[in-house]
Scaffold this motif. Structure first.
Motif, PDB file in Angstrom:
ATOM      1  N   GLU A   1      29.435  31.571  37.994  1.00  0.00           N
ATOM      2  CA  GLU A   1      29.041  31.448  39.398  1.00  0.00           C
ATOM      3  C   GLU A   1      27.946  32.450  39.759  1.00  0.00           C
ATOM      4  OE1 GLU A   1      32.650  31.869  41.589  1.00  0.00           O
ATOM      5  OE2 GLU A   1      33.320  29.805  41.203  1.00  0.00           O
ATOM      6  N   THR A   2      28.038  33.654  39.205  1.00  0.00           N
ATOM      7  CA  THR A   2      27.032  34.681  39.503  1.00  0.00           C
ATOM      8  C   THR A   2      25.673  34.294  38.952  1.00  0.00           C
ATOM      9  OG1 THR A   2      28.719  36.423  39.464  1.00  0.00           O
ATOM     10  CG2 THR A   2      26.429  37.114  39.199  1.00  0.00           C
ATOM     11  N   VAL A   3      25.629  33.847  37.694  1.00  0.00           N
ATOM     12  CA  VAL A   3      24.362  33.479  37.058  1.00  0.00           C
ATOM     13  C   VAL A   3      23.752  32.257  37.733  1.00  0.00           C
ATOM     14  CG1 VAL A   3      23.338  32.569  34.928  1.00  0.00           C
ATOM     15  CG2 VAL A   3      24.899  34.524  34.836  1.00  0.00           C
ATOM     16  N   ALA A   4      24.596  31.278  38.078  1.00  0.00           N
ATOM     17  CA  ALA A   4      24.098  30.054  38.708  1.00  0.00           C
ATOM     18  C   ALA A   4      23.741  30.262  40.175  1.00  0.00           C
ATOM     19  CB  ALA A   4      25.136  28.945  38.582  1.00  0.00           C
ATOM     20  N   GLY A   5      24.373  31.258  40.823  1.00  0.00           N
ATOM     21  CA  GLY A   5      24.154  31.455  42.259  1.00  0.00           C
ATOM     22  C   GLY A   5      24.827  30.382  43.093  1.00  0.00           C
TER      23      GLY A   5
ATOM     24  N   SER B   1      28.737  29.052  44.328  1.00  0.00           N
ATOM     25  CA  SER B   1      30.148  29.439  44.367  1.00  0.00           C
ATOM     26  C   SER B   1      31.069  28.326  44.861  1.00  0.00           C
ATOM     27  CB  SER B   1      30.324  30.677  45.263  1.00  0.00           C
ATOM     28  OG  SER B   1      29.851  30.407  46.573  1.00  0.00           O
ATOM     29  N   ASP B   2      30.508  27.215  45.363  1.00  0.00           N
ATOM     30  CA  ASP B   2      31.340  26.170  45.954  1.00  0.00           C
ATOM     31  C   ASP B   2      31.401  24.891  45.126  1.00  0.00           C
ATOM     32  OD1 ASP B   2      28.706  25.572  46.342  1.00  0.00           O
ATOM     33  OD2 ASP B   2      28.894  24.991  48.461  1.00  0.00           O
ATOM     34  N   ASP B   3      30.758  24.877  43.964  1.00  0.00           N
ATOM     35  CA  ASP B   3      30.763  23.680  43.109  1.00  0.00           C
ATOM     36  C   ASP B   3      30.712  24.147  41.660  1.00  0.00           C
ATOM     37  OD1 ASP B   3      30.399  21.335  41.730  1.00  0.00           O
ATOM     38  OD2 ASP B   3      28.804  20.565  43.031  1.00  0.00           O
ATOM     39  N   PHE B   4      31.904  24.305  41.044  1.00  0.00           N
ATOM     40  CA  PHE B   4      31.961  24.914  39.720  1.00  0.00           C
ATOM     41  C   PHE B   4      31.323  24.036  38.649  1.00  0.00           C
ATOM     42  CE2 PHE B   4      34.113  26.199  35.741  1.00  0.00           C
ATOM     43  CZ  PHE B   4      33.731  27.533  35.728  1.00  0.00           C
ATOM     44  N   ILE B   5      31.411  22.730  38.791  1.00  0.00           N
ATOM     45  CA  ILE B   5      30.814  21.835  37.786  1.00  0.00           C
ATOM     46  C   ILE B   5      29.293  22.002  37.766  1.00  0.00           C
ATOM     47  CG2 ILE B   5      30.413  19.423  37.145  1.00  0.00           C
ATOM     48  CD1 ILE B   5      33.206  18.786  38.190  1.00  0.00           C
ATOM     49  N   THR B   6      28.697  21.969  38.952  1.00  0.00           N
ATOM     50  CA  THR B   6      27.246  22.168  39.041  1.00  0.00           C
ATOM     51  C   THR B   6      26.856  23.571  38.571  1.00  0.00           C
ATOM     52  OG1 THR B   6      27.134  20.643  40.918  1.00  0.00           O
ATOM     53  CG2 THR B   6      25.250  22.114  40.595  1.00  0.00           C
TER      54      THR B   6
END
Length: 476
Positions: A286-290, A292-297
């Protein structure tokens, strides 16, 4: 027109190399440690142009020269593809917590009673995990130097153990740029190169560890390991550290043992690193992707970003943060750029007969395979001393001697091993070389102070020359 071509004289053949060395020295003066940012690449192309101009004057057509350059670059294509995949693997292994776990458990090895021995092993483990002696020295190395001083050990001795371990890992890690560069220059593949290096590297490192063990027996170690504990706590704060993470590197090693080709084995390792990141490091995802509300994405984006571009993880410990960053495939582009330019220079020199002229003048005095290996090692050391760059100490001798190794029916991994046994490790022992200057500056220990204790770096070239003359494990 074919008969109008003349063989270059020895002076004509040396002119492009003289230009190369002169410009490399100038780059070092002007750019300092940033010579790989583009100046050395341009220098290689300019030197290739000088070779082409001289060749044109003695009757070579541009088409012949250019075909030689294209052929030379084509021979490096497998290495370039592997470099891109390794960039992806480094990214997902950071994302999945695999590299942090290697560092964490490597620090567990540290024991005050055998500090120098343990220091060498820790730096070897970290450098194997990261593929970088520079990052290892600048992070864990600095921490170990401080602890060693608290134990009242000599700073040259401590720095020698740090450098020895860091260069063992750098030399044997598939993530290392020099470990990829050497087989590319020699014409072999990465896995064969690493496996063949074991015949010289393992004995050299074993002798190194024994020496540090004996020296350590005469020193009283303290018990203050707060810095190491702080590094481990910083890793635990961000990552889920568990032995299960080692299934990924074990799986890659198993595939290599089963003779799975390097490209699919490393690609599988990169994908598994991403999968383990999703399973074990959801917070990092979640941190790397930025997101937090869509774990698959978030999972998809984090894995793709880790494989392709730069990512980093920030902890509460500034010292460990430098190890927790990677450039993905994009981070390998500078090394790929260097290889393409190096192969352009080598291709121009080879196609015009200049390399053959130079090597012929040297080879005339060589009577054995051991003599050829020692001449190659000596040339690598010469370029480390004169060009002040470990990459050129691998590239130029690699192109100079490749044809002679073939004519003597020696396997290309014999050449690649010799290049790394000398070109990679001796760079840290020369004060004006980029590596020697960097390590001295980072550790605050003069190159001449740690040189007598950098046992691995001193033993490796001697080992490769000795084995060459003995004739043991010289593959045909």
């Amino acid at each position: 027109m074919e008969n109008s071509k003349r063989t270059p004289t020895l002076l004509q053949a040396f002119i492009p190399i003289i230009v190369l060395i002169a410009l490399l020295v100038l780059n070092r003066i002007i750019y300092g440690d940033n010579t790989l940012g583009g100046s050395n690449q341009m220098t290689l192309l300019v030197s290739a142009a000088v070779a082409a101009i001289i060749a044109g004057r003695i009757g070579y057509k541009w088409e012949e020269i250019f075909d030689g350059i294209v052929k030379s670059i084509s021979s490096a294509m497998p290495a370039l593809i592997i470099l891109l995949i390794i960039g992806a693997l480094a990214g997902t292994w950071l994302l999945g917590g695999i590299v942090p776990a290697m560092i964490y458990y490597g620090l567990e090895v540290l024991n005050p009673s055998i500090f120098l021995f343990a220091t060498c092993i820790v730096c070897a483990v970290v450098s194997l995990a990261t593929g970088s002696s520079w990052s290892t020295v600048a992070t864990v190395g600095i921490a170990l130097l401080g602890i060693g001083k608290a134990y009242e050990l000599g700073e040259g001795l401590i720095a020698g153990a740090i450098i020895s371990g860091a260069y063992f890992g750098d030399k044997m890690s598939p993530l290392s740029d020099t470990t990829n560069l050497a087989p590319a220059m020699a014409g072999t593949d990465l896995i064969t190169h690493i496996k063949y290096m074991m015949y010289t590297t393992i004995p050299s490192f074993s002798i190194t560890l024994i020496l540090f063990l004996f020296i350590g027996f005469s020193s009283d170690g303290g018990s203050n390991s707060d810095d190491i504990v702080q590094l481990q706590l910083a890793l635990q704060e961000k990552f889920n550290i568990t032995p299960w993470l080692f299934l990924v590197p074990v799986g890659v090693i198993f595939m290599i043992i089963k003779k799975v080709p390097a490209v699919p084995a490393l690609l599988a390792g990169a994908i598994l690193g991403g999968v383990f990141g999703i399973i074990f490091q959801p917070n990092i995802i979640e941190t790397v992707a930025g997101i937090s509300d869509d774990f698959i994405t978030a999972s998809y984006k984090a894995v793709v970003d880790a494989m392709t571009t730069d990512i980093s993880v920030t902890t509460s410990n500034e010292m460990i943060n430098e190890l927790l960053s990677t450039g993905g495939m994009a981070g390998m582009l500078n090394t790929i750029w260097l290889i393409i330019c190096a192969m352009s220079f080598g291709g121009a020199m080879e196609a015009t007969g200049m390399l053959r002229k130079i090597t012929g003048s040297i080879i005339g005095y060589i009577k054995s395979d051991g003599g050829l290996i020692s001449s190659t090692a000596g040339s690598s050391l010469f370029f480390n001393l004169t060009a002040s760059d470990q990459y050129l100490a691998i590239v130029v001798p690699g192109k100079m001697f490749a044809e002679e190794f073939k004519e003597r029916k020696l396997a290309p991994e014999v050449l690649s091993r010799t290049l790394e046994d000398t070109g990679t490790v001796t760079s840290a022992l020369i004060p004006w070389n980029t590596c020697g200057a960097y390590h001295a500056g980072v550790l605050g220990v003069a190159t001449g102070t740690y040189l007598p204790y950098a046992f691995f770096n001193l033993i490796s070239p001697v080992m490769t020359v000795a084995i060459g003359f003995i004739g043991w494990k010289i593959r045909k």
